[in-house]
Design a protein around this motif. Sequence first.
Motif, PDB file in Angstrom:
ATOM      1  N   GLU A  42       5.546  20.179  11.610  1.00 11.60           N
ATOM      2  CA  GLU A  42       6.126  20.001  12.945  1.00 11.60           C
ATOM      3  C   GLU A  42       7.237  18.954  12.976  1.00 11.60           C
ATOM      4  OE1 GLU A  42       2.800  18.894  15.306  1.00 11.60           O
ATOM      5  OE2 GLU A  42       1.772  20.839  15.126  1.00 11.60           O
ATOM      6  N   LEU A  43       7.345  18.151  11.914  1.00 12.82           N
ATOM      7  CA  LEU A  43       8.318  17.061  11.907  1.00 12.82           C
ATOM      8  C   LEU A  43       9.744  17.568  11.705  1.00 12.82           C
ATOM      9  CD1 LEU A  43       6.702  14.178   9.815  1.00 12.82           C
ATOM     10  CD2 LEU A  43       7.093  14.248  12.282  1.00 12.82           C
ATOM     11  N   ALA A  44      10.688  16.848  12.275  1.00 16.07           N
ATOM     12  CA  ALA A  44      12.106  17.195  12.127  1.00 16.07           C
ATOM     13  C   ALA A  44      12.677  16.542  10.877  1.00 16.07           C
ATOM     14  CB  ALA A  44      12.879  16.741  13.365  1.00 16.07           C
ATOM     15  N   ILE A  45      12.126  16.931   9.716  1.00 19.61           N
ATOM     16  CA  ILE A  45      12.639  16.479   8.425  1.00 19.61           C
ATOM     17  C   ILE A  45      12.869  17.713   7.565  1.00 19.61           C
ATOM     18  CG2 ILE A  45      11.490  14.225   8.546  1.00 19.61           C
ATOM     19  CD1 ILE A  45       9.266  15.316   6.793  1.00 19.61           C
ATOM     20  N   THR A  46      13.466  17.549   6.402  1.00 20.44           N
ATOM     21  CA  THR A  46      13.809  18.701   5.576  1.00 20.44           C
ATOM     22  C   THR A  46      12.558  19.408   5.058  1.00 20.44           C
ATOM     23  OG1 THR A  46      13.877  17.430   3.509  1.00 20.44           O
ATOM     24  CG2 THR A  46      15.901  17.526   4.828  1.00 20.44           C
ATOM     25  N   GLU A  47      12.697  20.703   4.834  1.00 20.69           N
ATOM     26  CA  GLU A  47      11.579  21.482   4.315  1.00 20.69           C
ATOM     27  C   GLU A  47      11.173  20.992   2.930  1.00 20.69           C
ATOM     28  OE1 GLU A  47       9.775  23.773   5.860  1.00 20.69           O
ATOM     29  OE2 GLU A  47      10.958  23.345   7.660  1.00 20.69           O
ATOM     30  N   GLN A  48      12.160  20.582   2.125  1.00 16.82           N
ATOM     31  CA  GLN A  48      11.857  20.092   0.776  1.00 16.82           C
ATOM     32  C   GLN A  48      10.987  18.849   0.837  1.00 16.82           C
ATOM     33  OE1 GLN A  48      14.827  20.896   1.911  1.00 16.82           O
ATOM     34  NE2 GLN A  48      15.721  22.423   0.518  1.00 16.82           N
ATOM     35  N   LEU A  49      11.268  17.973   1.800  1.00 16.79           N
ATOM     36  CA  LEU A  49      10.487  16.749   1.923  1.00 16.79           C
ATOM     37  C   LEU A  49       9.072  17.044   2.429  1.00 16.79           C
ATOM     38  CD1 LEU A  49      10.783  13.762   1.425  1.00 16.79           C
ATOM     39  CD2 LEU A  49      11.554  13.459   3.776  1.00 16.79           C
ATOM     40  N   LYS A  50       8.956  17.996   3.334  1.00 10.93           N
ATOM     41  CA  LYS A  50       7.629  18.402   3.813  1.00 10.93           C
ATOM     42  C   LYS A  50       6.781  18.923   2.654  1.00 10.93           C
ATOM     43  CE  LYS A  50       9.363  19.879   8.366  1.00 10.93           C
ATOM     44  NZ  LYS A  50       9.591  21.054   9.249  1.00 10.93           N
ATOM     45  N   GLU A  51       7.368  19.796   1.858  1.00  9.14           N
ATOM     46  CA  GLU A  51       6.640  20.372   0.724  1.00  9.14           C
ATOM     47  C   GLU A  51       6.257  19.291  -0.276  1.00  9.14           C
ATOM     48  OE1 GLU A  51       8.922  23.496  -0.977  1.00  9.14           O
ATOM     49  OE2 GLU A  51       8.784  24.798   0.783  1.00  9.14           O
ATOM     50  N   ASN A  65       0.846  -1.193   0.000  1.00 13.46           N
ATOM     51  CA  ASN A  65       0.000   0.000   0.000  1.00 13.46           C
ATOM     52  C   ASN A  65       0.880   1.241   0.000  1.00 13.46           C
ATOM     53  OD1 ASN A  65      -1.601   2.262   1.261  1.00 13.46           O
ATOM     54  ND2 ASN A  65      -3.196   0.707   1.192  1.00 13.46           N
ATOM     55  N   HIS A  66       0.520   2.227  -0.821  1.00 14.92           N
ATOM     56  CA  HIS A  66       1.311   3.454  -0.914  1.00 14.92           C
ATOM     57  C   HIS A  66       1.361   4.216   0.410  1.00 14.92           C
ATOM     58  CE1 HIS A  66       2.133   3.490  -5.251  1.00 14.92           C
ATOM     59  NE2 HIS A  66       0.939   2.962  -5.394  1.00 14.92           N
ATOM     60  N   ASP A  67       0.339   4.063   1.235  1.00 19.56           N
ATOM     61  CA  ASP A  67       0.306   4.802   2.497  1.00 19.56           C
ATOM     62  C   ASP A  67       1.288   4.236   3.518  1.00 19.56           C
ATOM     63  OD1 ASP A  67      -1.595   6.470   1.436  1.00 19.56           O
ATOM     64  OD2 ASP A  67      -3.292   5.340   2.240  1.00 19.56           O
ATOM     65  N   THR A  68       1.545   2.932   3.487  1.00 23.99           N
ATOM     66  CA  THR A  68       2.572   2.380   4.367  1.00 23.99           C
ATOM     67  C   THR A  68       3.967   2.686   3.826  1.00 23.99           C
ATOM     68  OG1 THR A  68       2.238   0.222   3.300  1.00 23.99           O
ATOM     69  CG2 THR A  68       1.182   0.564   5.420  1.00 23.99           C
ATOM     70  N   VAL A  69       4.074   2.849   2.515  1.00 23.52           N
ATOM     71  CA  VAL A  69       5.344   3.319   1.953  1.00 23.52           C
ATOM     72  C   VAL A  69       5.618   4.748   2.425  1.00 23.52           C
ATOM     73  CG1 VAL A  69       6.598   3.884  -0.172  1.00 23.52           C
ATOM     74  CG2 VAL A  69       5.205   1.813  -0.058  1.00 23.52           C
ATOM     75  N   PHE A  70       4.558   5.551   2.523  1.00 18.54           N
ATOM     76  CA  PHE A  70       4.685   6.909   3.067  1.00 18.54           C
ATOM     77  C   PHE A  70       5.203   6.864   4.504  1.00 18.54           C
ATOM     78  CE2 PHE A  70       2.148  10.253   5.435  1.00 18.54           C
ATOM     79  CZ  PHE A  70       3.004  11.303   5.144  1.00 18.54           C
ATOM     80  N   LEU A  71       4.708   5.915   5.285  1.00 17.11           N
ATOM     81  CA  LEU A  71       5.218   5.737   6.651  1.00 17.11           C
ATOM     82  C   LEU A  71       6.709   5.398   6.623  1.00 17.11           C
ATOM     83  CD1 LEU A  71       4.891   5.414   9.720  1.00 17.11           C
ATOM     84  CD2 LEU A  71       4.095   3.070   9.309  1.00 17.11           C
ATOM     85  N   ALA A  72       7.114   4.535   5.699  1.00 15.41           N
ATOM     86  CA  ALA A  72       8.532   4.189   5.573  1.00 15.41           C
ATOM     87  C   ALA A  72       9.363   5.419   5.214  1.00 15.41           C
ATOM     88  CB  ALA A  72       8.718   3.099   4.513  1.00 15.41           C
ATOM     89  N   GLU A  73       8.845   6.244   4.312  1.00 12.19           N
ATOM     90  CA  GLU A  73       9.561   7.461   3.913  1.00 12.19           C
ATOM     91  C   GLU A  73       9.793   8.383   5.110  1.00 12.19           C
ATOM     92  OE1 GLU A  73       8.607   9.142  -0.260  1.00 12.19           O
ATOM     93  OE2 GLU A  73       6.759   8.130   0.355  1.00 12.19           O
ATOM     94  N   ILE A  74       8.750   8.570   5.905  1.00 10.23           N
ATOM     95  CA  ILE A  74       8.873   9.450   7.069  1.00 10.23           C
ATOM     96  C   ILE A  74       9.874   8.880   8.072  1.00 10.23           C
ATOM     97  CG2 ILE A  74       7.661  10.311   9.108  1.00 10.23           C
ATOM     98  CD1 ILE A  74       5.243  10.798   7.441  1.00 10.23           C
ATOM     99  N   LEU A  75       9.787   7.572   8.318  1.00  6.43           N
ATOM    100  CA  LEU A  75      10.653   6.953   9.319  1.00  6.43           C
ATOM    101  C   LEU A  75      12.112   6.946   8.880  1.00  6.43           C
ATOM    102  CD1 LEU A  75       8.447   3.953  10.521  1.00  6.43           C
ATOM    103  CD2 LEU A  75       8.771   6.190  11.595  1.00  6.43           C
ATOM    104  N   THR A  76      12.383   6.714   7.607  1.00  8.05           N
ATOM    105  CA  THR A  76      13.769   6.751   7.144  1.00  8.05           C
ATOM    106  C   THR A  76      14.324   8.169   7.227  1.00  8.05           C
ATOM    107  OG1 THR A  76      12.981   6.933   4.850  1.00  8.05           O
ATOM    108  CG2 THR A  76      13.601   4.748   5.618  1.00  8.05           C
ATOM    109  N   ALA A  77      13.448   9.165   6.961  1.00  7.68           N
ATOM    110  CA  ALA A  77      13.889  10.557   7.063  1.00  7.68           C
ATOM    111  C   ALA A  77      14.129  10.934   8.525  1.00  7.68           C
ATOM    112  CB  ALA A  77      12.850  11.483   6.439  1.00  7.68           C
ATOM    113  N   LEU A  78      13.229  10.527   9.413  1.00  2.92           N
ATOM    114  CA  LEU A  78      13.394  10.815  10.839  1.00  2.92           C
ATOM    115  C   LEU A  78      14.652  10.151  11.397  1.00  2.92           C
ATOM    116  CD1 LEU A  78       9.883  10.537  12.581  1.00  2.92           C
ATOM    117  CD2 LEU A  78      11.358  12.549  12.460  1.00  2.92           C
ATOM    118  N   GLY A  79      14.883   8.912  10.959  1.00  2.13           N
ATOM    119  CA  GLY A  79      16.026   8.159  11.469  1.00  2.13           C
ATOM    120  C   GLY A  79      17.350   8.566  10.858  1.00  2.13           C
ATOM    121  N   GLY A  80      17.309   9.467   9.871  1.00  2.00           N
ATOM    122  CA  GLY A  80      18.541   9.921   9.236  1.00  2.00           C
ATOM    123  C   GLY A  80      19.255   8.830   8.459  1.00  2.00           C
TER     124      GLY A  80
END
Length: 440
Positions: free
Chosen positions: A263-272, A44-59
Amino acid sequence: MFGLMRAKSCGQSDQQRLQRRLNYCGTCKTVGTLYGHKARLLLNHDTVFLAEILTALGGEDFNSWQRSLQSFNCLNLPKTDIPLALEFAATANLVLADFKLKDHIADENKSRWRFAHRSFAKSFEKAAEKLAEMEFPLEKLRTVLLEQNKIEANISGESPDDILNLLAEPTAQATALFFAHGAKIVGRETAQETMFRLGATFGRLIYLLDAFEDYEKDFRSGQFNAFRRAFESTQNTLSGALRRRAAEMIRFAENEMAERLAELAITEQLKELFVWRLNDNLTRKLKTNLPVLTKPLICSPKRRMPLAQRWKNAAKIAAELTANRWQYLPAFAVVALIAFIAPHEAAKAKSWQDCAGMGFNLMFLGALVGAVLAVPAQMAANLPPEITGRAARKAARKLQGAGNSSWCDSCSDCIDCGDCGCDSCDCCSSCCECGSCCDC
């Protein structure tokens, strides 16, 4: 599955496209490693979105990921050292699919849902065990989701917004649990509260959009629908006014989602990028275009490349990847063929092995069939106009003689109706210089 966060590659930098591909393919391959190839159908694309956020958060450093995760080859699965973000997202994907199928069975009790659940039963059981090993509050998740039927049976509220918020709460809470625990898994405990709020908003948005899209289907089948209950509608379709009101509620949740992402601690480009992706998908789903909190990205259509230029570029890619060495002649041939069929994908390959691995890419197989079928059309498009014109006129006269057309003989400038997109009776009036010369 479509998902709210399905991605497009246009308007993104090479690094953003790479990050998306590695998360998507990485989650899919991790599902294959942990739960079997068959379970990858549930991605599911939405769980891939979760993976994207977690990899970004985890650096995460994508360049350090093992070769199998970076490979274009769908059959090249990771064996060890799978990033925790991918492992958690893959497991969440299976557990949520389990609950989704059980929900379909409870609502409709159709044989196809029972068959699907039996087919994946072992994978679902294994995923639940894996989630328990990660100390995820699985029992709390079950309790939250089981509340849905109770809320639907006893729902009351002062306004449609109140009713919809109550109905969406179980999905919101379940999604929030996954987002918050995911932050803990990748070592970002300080972000758990923020991730919980983001997950709750995302879950509410998923619930509202599903209810919006399923309104007519739920009415036909007699199933519960949140918007029908909130608006106290007795119609088989939402009226224009109610559709606009429902769309506004969904768009309000979208803007709240943008605020949570900020509010997330990820890059502004990724948020946008996430906000734009969400807006793009909702615009297509809702068929509306309301303002959001970010500047949209512009996607330009890909220009079709002439066959000669396409082959020239393919040969160039093959030469670069094989370093023009004669001993790599077989590799050159394979890479050139793949680069000819899928030029945009082949351009992303870093080695000839990467490019050759696309031959085992499940998505590539679809592109291969499409490319082969498109070649005759491309060749026809490159023919001189006088040739295509004569062929069309000949075909028109042949059809007329067979009694399948009413075009007149004097109309000498007719072209193929398929080119102008009209029916036979409209073709002359739309595409011929002599105007309306049909007898229909």
